[in-house]
Structure formats: structure tokens, C-alpha cells
Write an enzyme that holds these catalytic residues in place. Structure first.
Site, PDB file in Angstrom:
ATOM      1  N   SER A 106      -8.390 -12.841 -39.366  1.00  0.00           N
ATOM      2  CA  SER A 106      -7.029 -13.380 -39.341  1.00  0.00           C
ATOM      3  C   SER A 106      -6.140 -12.605 -38.378  1.00  0.00           C
ATOM      4  CB  SER A 106      -6.418 -13.357 -40.751  1.00  0.00           C
ATOM      5  OG  SER A 106      -6.111 -12.040 -41.183  1.00  0.00           O
ATOM      6  N   LYS A 107      -6.331 -11.291 -38.287  1.00  0.00           N
ATOM      7  CA  LYS A 107      -5.504 -10.477 -37.400  1.00  0.00           C
ATOM      8  C   LYS A 107      -5.953 -10.574 -35.943  1.00  0.00           C
ATOM      9  CE  LYS A 107      -2.718  -8.989 -40.585  1.00  0.00           C
ATOM     10  NZ  LYS A 107      -1.317  -9.448 -40.650  1.00  0.00           N
ATOM     11  N   ALA A 129     -12.703 -11.132 -43.413  1.00  0.00           N
ATOM     12  CA  ALA A 129     -11.720 -12.224 -43.432  1.00  0.00           C
ATOM     13  C   ALA A 129     -10.364 -11.744 -42.920  1.00  0.00           C
ATOM     14  CB  ALA A 129     -11.602 -12.782 -44.848  1.00  0.00           C
ATOM     15  N   TYR A 130      -9.931 -10.588 -43.396  1.00  0.00           N
ATOM     16  CA  TYR A 130      -8.669 -10.021 -42.933  1.00  0.00           C
ATOM     17  C   TYR A 130      -8.726  -9.730 -41.435  1.00  0.00           C
ATOM     18  CZ  TYR A 130      -4.946  -6.556 -42.326  1.00  0.00           C
ATOM     19  OH  TYR A 130      -3.854  -5.857 -41.880  1.00  0.00           O
ATOM     20  N   SER A 131      -9.818  -9.124 -40.993  1.00  0.00           N
ATOM     21  CA  SER A 131      -9.981  -8.801 -39.579  1.00  0.00           C
ATOM     22  C   SER A 131      -9.913 -10.058 -38.721  1.00  0.00           C
ATOM     23  CB  SER A 131     -11.312  -8.087 -39.361  1.00  0.00           C
ATOM     24  OG  SER A 131     -11.496  -7.753 -38.002  1.00  0.00           O
TER      25      SER A 131
END
Length: 263
Positions: A161-162, A157-159
Site C-alpha cells: 500500500s505504501k 500488505a502494508y508495504s
């Protein structure tokens, strides 16, 4: 080298702690006038008080970055206070679920981190660009992450978003370059601090049955320079991309990771 940031007006999101606080102190030390924005005004006040005591001009503005109308209001307040907006540094963001596969990540967790890390930056960029276009000058620096350049198991999820933030950065750079506005992305690797130690390293330590210190050493071993990034390393990169020293650089991703994402 003279960076030329004296009296430049900079909006900084997420300035209360960690990278945000280091960036705030660094811009203040270079003579910039600061608008520090975020939801938790009480958390921002100490760093604002610190830089003002050192001679900087700084205001604190309450702003939920996921609310576009509040970002518009923050931009308006900044322009009213200082007369212009020269720089936007988007630091605020979250880490999302740590150690969860994509299949284990809930839709709610995914939506939450994408909304914060992508929409928040989009809203502030959208709010400041009309001012920058009118004055024919602007520098926008988004703080992304190297997991948005190579991906990472357990951080889907973080990946995501970035990776999305990189697309926003590059598209804005193409659209506003004709108005003398530079838009770039700083991509930190693992940055030493409470979130890295207490979440990322703690998760690895638990999974591998090792100590947190050993987990930190394993992370450092992945990097060419064999050391973890510090807050000040990220701040220095932001200063460079917000200055006229980088006048001919736009649309780039600058990894600050000791040599991992690009090697």
C-alpha cells in the site's frame, strides 16, 4: 526560519491521535487554519478543542476517506469555511496484518489496507486539486512509510500500500507542478507510540521470546541514529514540505527514520 504558514488553510486527515495529533498541533502553532477530517468525529473533537483553545481556527468534518463523494464534500466545506485550500496532509492510514507472510495474508486483509492507504489519499488529492489549480497554489504531503521504500517481511500488505502511495504521489507531482502545486511524501520509520509498542514490538517479543522493551531496542539498533522516530519528528517534516521553504521540492520521498531506508 519563517515557514509562512500563518493563515494558510490546511486539511489534515487522521488528526485524532499519534502523528496526526502532533501534526495538527504543529500546524496550529504555525498559525494555519485547519479542517480536521475523518470518520470518528468524536475522537477528533478533543484535539480540535485543544488547538482552538490555544487560538487556532479549526473545523471538524465527518468524512470516510474511502468514499470519494464524502471527500468532495469535505473539500467543499473547507473552501466554504475558509475561502481556499492551500495544504492537504494525508495522515490517516492503517497498519494491516503484522507478522503474516504474503501467503498467509487473506485477500480481504490485503484489499482493506490497500483501499485505506492508497484510495483514501487518492480521493482527497483528487478532491482538493481543482481548488489548488484554480488558485495556482498548493502543497500536498502524503504520509507513507519506509516499508514502502525497502519492503518488509511479515508486512507485505502494508508495504504494498505504501509503495503504491509513492506512485500516486510522483504521478500527481508531475501532473500538477505546472500549476505551482508541490506533492511530496514523508516516509516515517517505526514511530514510538501505542501501535508500535502494542502491535509491532509485541509481535517481535512473542516470536523471539523477549520483552517488549528488548524488541524496541532491537528496532532502534537497525537505525544509524540508534533511536526510534517520534511523532514530532514526522510533524516537523510535514511542516517543511507544506511551507514555501520547500518551494523547489516536489515528487520526493523524505524518510524520517533515523537512517534506515536510504542507508
Amino acid at each position: 526560519m519563517e515557514l509562512g504558514l500563518t493563515d494558510r488553510v490546511a486539511i489534515i486527515t487522521g488528526p485524532a491521535k499519534g502523528m496526526g495529533a502532533a501534526i495538527t498541533r504543529s500546524f496550529a502553532a504555525e498559525g494555519a487554519k485547519l479542517a480536521l477530517i475523518g470518520r470518528d468525529v468524536a475522537a477528533i473533537e478533543p484535539v480540535a478543542k485543544e488547538v482552538k483553545a490555544a487560538g487556532a481556527q479549526a473545523i471538524v468534518i465527518s468524512c470516510d476517506l474511502t468514499r470519494p463523494e464524502q471527500c468532495d464534500k469535505a473539500a467543499d466545506e473547507t473552501k466554504k469555511a475558509f475561502g481556499r485550500i492551500d495544504i492537504l496532509v494525508n495522515v490517516a492510514g492503517g497498519s494491516g496484518p503484522v507478522g503474516k507472510t504474503g501467503a498467509e495474508t487473506t485477500p480481504e486483509e490485503f484489499d482493506e489496507i490497500v483501499t485505506l492507504n492508497m484510495n483514501g489519499c487518492f480521493h482527497t488529492m483528487r478532491s482538493v486539486t481543482p481548488v489548488m489549480i484554480a488558485q495556482k497554489y498548493g502543497k500536498i504531503v502524503n504520509v507513507g512509510g519506509t516499508f514502502g521504500m525497502r519492503g518488509r517481511a511479515g508486512r507485505m500488505a502494508y508495504s504494498a500500500s505504501k509503495w503504491g502511495l509513492r506512485g500516486i504521489t510522483k504521478s500527481f507531482a508531475l501532473e500538477v507542478g505546472q500549476h505551482n502545486i508541490n506533492v511530496n511524501c514523508v516516509a516515517p520509520g517505526m514511530v514510538d507510540g501505542p501501535r508500535f509498542r502494542d502491535k509491532v514490538c509485541a509481535d517481535m517479543a512473542k516470536r523471539l521470546n523477549i520483552t517488549v522493551e528488548e524488541a524496541m531496542e532491537r528496532h532502534a539498533a537497525d537505525y544509524a541514529l540508534k533511536r526510534v522516530t517520534l511523532d514530532q519528528d514526522v510533524a516537523n517534516a510535514c511542516l517543511f514540505l507544506a511551507s514555501d521553504v520547500s518551494r523547489q521540492i516536489t515528487g520526493v520521498d523524505l524518510p524520517v527514520d533515523g537512517g534506515w531506508a536510504m542507508l
